[in-house]
Design a protein around this motif. Structure first.
Motif, short mmCIF file in Angstrom:
data_model
loop_
_atom_site.label_atom_id
_atom_site.label_comp_id
_atom_site.label_asym_id
_atom_site.label_seq_id
_atom_site.Cartn_x
_atom_site.Cartn_y
_atom_site.Cartn_z
N MET A 11 -69.27 9.48 0.80
CA MET A 11 -68.15 9.50 -0.14
C MET A 11 -66.89 8.99 0.55
O MET A 11 -66.11 8.25 -0.03
N ARG A 59 -65.71 4.00 -12.36
CA ARG A 59 -65.34 4.84 -11.21
C ARG A 59 -66.22 6.09 -11.15
O ARG A 59 -66.70 6.48 -10.10
N TYR A 114 -68.57 7.12 -8.05
CA TYR A 114 -68.46 8.37 -7.29
C TYR A 114 -69.75 9.19 -7.39
O TYR A 114 -70.18 9.82 -6.43
#
Ligand code: FAD
Lengths: 409, 257
Positions: A67, A309, A313
């Motif tokens: 991440m 997005r 993620y």
């Protein structure tokens, strides 16, 4: 946007933002114009810990999460919307991670610390002239003679061909060649760490050429021919004839970072546009933002970007669960759809945003001075296909949803 | 070996403030908050001293773990060796005098400190009063608004730019120093620093354990400061009036519109 990040991920994001504001934002246009990323910036990125982020500390990596790597790609692309620096960074994170997963201890110990410090480059060399989408159809061939593999063949459209030759330690690629019978389909490919220049020494049998690109000027692309190029067996990545599976895992990892870079760049474009729309006045002093035709479109594009997005993620979190936390309920193929969604949607959202923003800027957008086109051309490389063509993403999604036997007729 | 205390404040990023178009009030929920700019420079000065002669750099803030722990960890990532959180949910309302008394009590409870280095003003409210008030309450030498700070051979050299010129002070610890955001370019923590800081802990002290009476100030309203604009029109109907009109425009510009 709302998404749960850990405290260290948030601090990390702020640190990369500050780094990028200081060292990248002031020179991104110059980098795009002069077609090269200055080595002192690469070195600084190495010192800041922006390469080999998800690689274990044992091999000189940062021991960070995937991440964090994704956040770094996104932030850097915001400050270099032409995306050369973000792509340089993401290649030197994704492919070292793939090497870390399957390479030999010896190769990892030798290569990864140099990539982490910025002294060497490590990307991907899979594409060949018959068509990059058909990875199983590659023609490069490597034959084992004693403890050495003799590789022959040509690769095209490879990022980093100049950098490998110019960086102090050199570097190379996660490289694919056929090693088994041609009848075995994709089960005859082996992966290697190919290092044409290593420890400053250019090896025999490597014939590079450079291409001229229309965008992301700072990072080179080119091709090379290998003629009886010797690869020591310690540089073989994983088991013989299983390279196809490893590279698919590598692509899944890299595609998330590609999506993140597109998000960062497109967010920059939307932020530029917001200022422009709020300040540009016409028809008796009305702001452009006050026209419904404009602000509806702005909202729609923002929605596309936010959707991409979230895809990105989520995929990044899955990588952490699979490879870092070693969640036993996950398998590498569980990443296929989540990653393909991110790689399908983020570059397309980015390009759509750029096309609209260019129009909102009117004639000024068409002027080089506005710099908007740089982000457009940069992100366009990802709808064309760097790290996998868009139709291949559709193919992956459809295949995994419907079942391979129903789409291969 | 030095023991340095650096008080830090969680500030609104005023650059990202959005205002309600009807009431003119800021929409604070959406504004990101992080360590004040000058506080970060203060921490950097403290860390430079620690890097050169060793010692401890302890940060302290007043707030809640939920909102403030990230900033403390950010300070750890930069290199702070320890930290205190004086916990209270009402941190935005505590009056300046109470803040001063809280830090004084903390210094007495956890000190002694050779140096207290703080930001000259916070990024959001910026009254610049806390450092001189704390210095006075502690009864130690105090220099405020330092643009350049050096520490060598047990002596501090501080350069401050005030309205009438540049002052250079020399003094020895113990002292309280406040630095401006011009003092340095603070270090950016690396990913390894951040991961190391993740494992560090700060100590929580309740505000009541440090001060008895907590003075509170209610902020009734904050409004966007709008520069008043004048609209002036000079009509020029003949060429000889042009020079006169230009002269008028120039004089207005000189005064400031
Ligand atoms: C800037 C840039 C950098 C690159 N860097 C690298 C690198 O570092 N390393 C590397 O190995 N490669 C790299 N590439 C190559 C990239 O991986 C390929 O472009 C990509 O895999 C697509 O291959 P291709 O260009 O040969 O197109 P093709 O595979 O020939 O595809 C052409 C078109 O056909 C479509 N298509 C293909 N197959 C199907 C199908 N089955 N069904 C429907 N449509 C299909 C594709 O979507 C595409 O639109 C880079 C490319 C670019 C543009």
């Amino acid at each position: 946007m709302y998404f749960e990040f850990t405290e260290d991920e948030e601090i990390f994001r702020e640190s990369v933002e500050e780094f990028s504001r200081r060292y990248i934002e002031p020179i991104w246009v110059d980098i795009d114009e002069k077609n090269t990323i200055p080595f002192d910036l690469i070195k600084k990125m190495g010192e800041q810990g922006l390469f080999a982020i998800p690689v274990s500390e044992e091999y000189g990596g940062m021991g960070g999460s995937f991440m964090m790597t994704t956040i770094a790609a996104e932030v850097i692309a915001y400050y270099d919307p032409a995306v050369a620096i973000a792509v340089y960074m993401l290649l030197n994170n994704g492919w070292p991670m793939a090497l870390d997963l399957y390479g030999t201890d010896e190769a990892k110990g030798e290569i990864l610390p140099k990539v982490a410090s910025g002294d060497a480059f490590f990307g991907i060399a899979s594409t060949e002239s018959h068509g990059g989408s058909d990875v199983a159809g590659i023609k490069s061939f490597a034959k084992k003679e004693g403890d050495v593999w003799i590789a022959n063949g040509e690769k095209v459209f490879i990022s980093g061909v100049r950098e490998v030759q110019e960086l102090p330690a050199g570097g190379g690629w996660f490289y694919l060649a056929k090693t088994g019978s041609l009848d075995w389909g994709h089960r005859n490919i082996t992966a290697f760490a190919l290092l044409p220049k290593w420890n400053g020494e250019l090896k025999n049998g490597f014939k590079p050429t450079l291409y001229e690109e229309i965008g992301r000027g700072g990072l080179s692309s080119g091709g090379f021919i290998l003629e009886d190029f010797e690869i020591e067996d310690k540089y073989r990545i994983g088991e013989e004839n299983k390279g196809f599976y490893y590279v698919l895992e590598g692509f899944n990892i890299a595609r998330i970072l590609v999506a993140a870079a597109c998000l960062g760049s497109a967010q920059w474009a939307l932020d530029q546009a917001a200022e422009w729309l709020k300040n540009r006045k016409l028809f008796n002093g009305r702001r452009l933002s006050s026209f419904q035709g404009i602000h509806f479109r702005y909202a729609e594009l923002y929605a596309e970007l936010e959707a991409a997005r979230l895809f990105t993620y989520r995929a990044a979190r899955l990588v952490d669960k699979l490879y870092m936390e070693k969640d036993p309920t996950l398998k590498p193929r569980d990443l296929n759809i989540p990653v393909a969604l991110a790689k399908l949607k983020a570059p397309e959202a980015a390009v759509r945003i750029y096309e609209e923003v260019l129009k909102w800027y009117g004639a000024y957008g068409y002027m080089k001075e506005s710099n908007i086109y740089r982000g457009w051309l940069g992100t366009f490389s990802y709808v064309i296909g760097a790290e996998g063509a868009q139709n291949i993403m559709r193919l992956i999604i459809a295949r995994d949803l419907l079942g391979g036997e129903y789409i291969r007729e | 070996m030095m023991k340095i205390l650096v008080p830090i404040k969680l500030c609104y990023d005023v650059g990202q403030m959005k205002f309600d178009s009807n009431t003119g009030e800021p929409i604070l929920d959406a504004v990101p908050r992080s360590m004040g700019e000058a506080d970060r420079c203060a921490l950097e000065e403290a860390l430079k001293i620690k890097d050169s002669i060793g010692g401890e750099v302890v940060v302290v803030t007043i707030g809640e773990a939920r909102t403030h722990s990230k900033m403390l960890r950010d300070a750890f990532a930069m290199g702070a060796t320890g930290g205190y959180l004086v916990s209270t949910g009402d941190y935005d309302k505590i009056d300046l005098n109470t803040v001063t008394m809280i830090f004084k009590a903390l210094v007495e409870a956890t000190g002694p400190y050779d140096l207290i280095i703080m930001g000259a003003g916070s990024t959001d409210t910026h009254s610049s009063l806390l450092p001189p008030m704390l210095g006075a309450k502690l009864g130690i030498k105090t220099v405020v608004g330092i643009d350049k700070l050096e520490y060598a051979d047990g002596e501090i050299t501080a350069v401050c730019t005030y309205g009438d010129g540049s002052y250079t002070y020399k003094l020895k610890p113990p002292a309280l120093l406040s630095v401006t955001s011009e003092a340095n370019l603070p270090r950016i923590p690396t990913i390894k620093d951040i991961l190391r800081a993740k494992k560090m802990k700060f100590e929580e002290l309740s505000v009541e354990s440090l001060v008895e009476n907590i003075g509170k100030v209610d902020v009734l309203g904050i409004e966007k400061y709008i520069v008043p604009r004048k609209k002036l029109i000079w009509e020029v109907d003949s060429e000889d009036k042009l020079a006169e009109a230009l002269e008028n425009i120039l004089s207005v510009l000189r005064e400031g519109v």
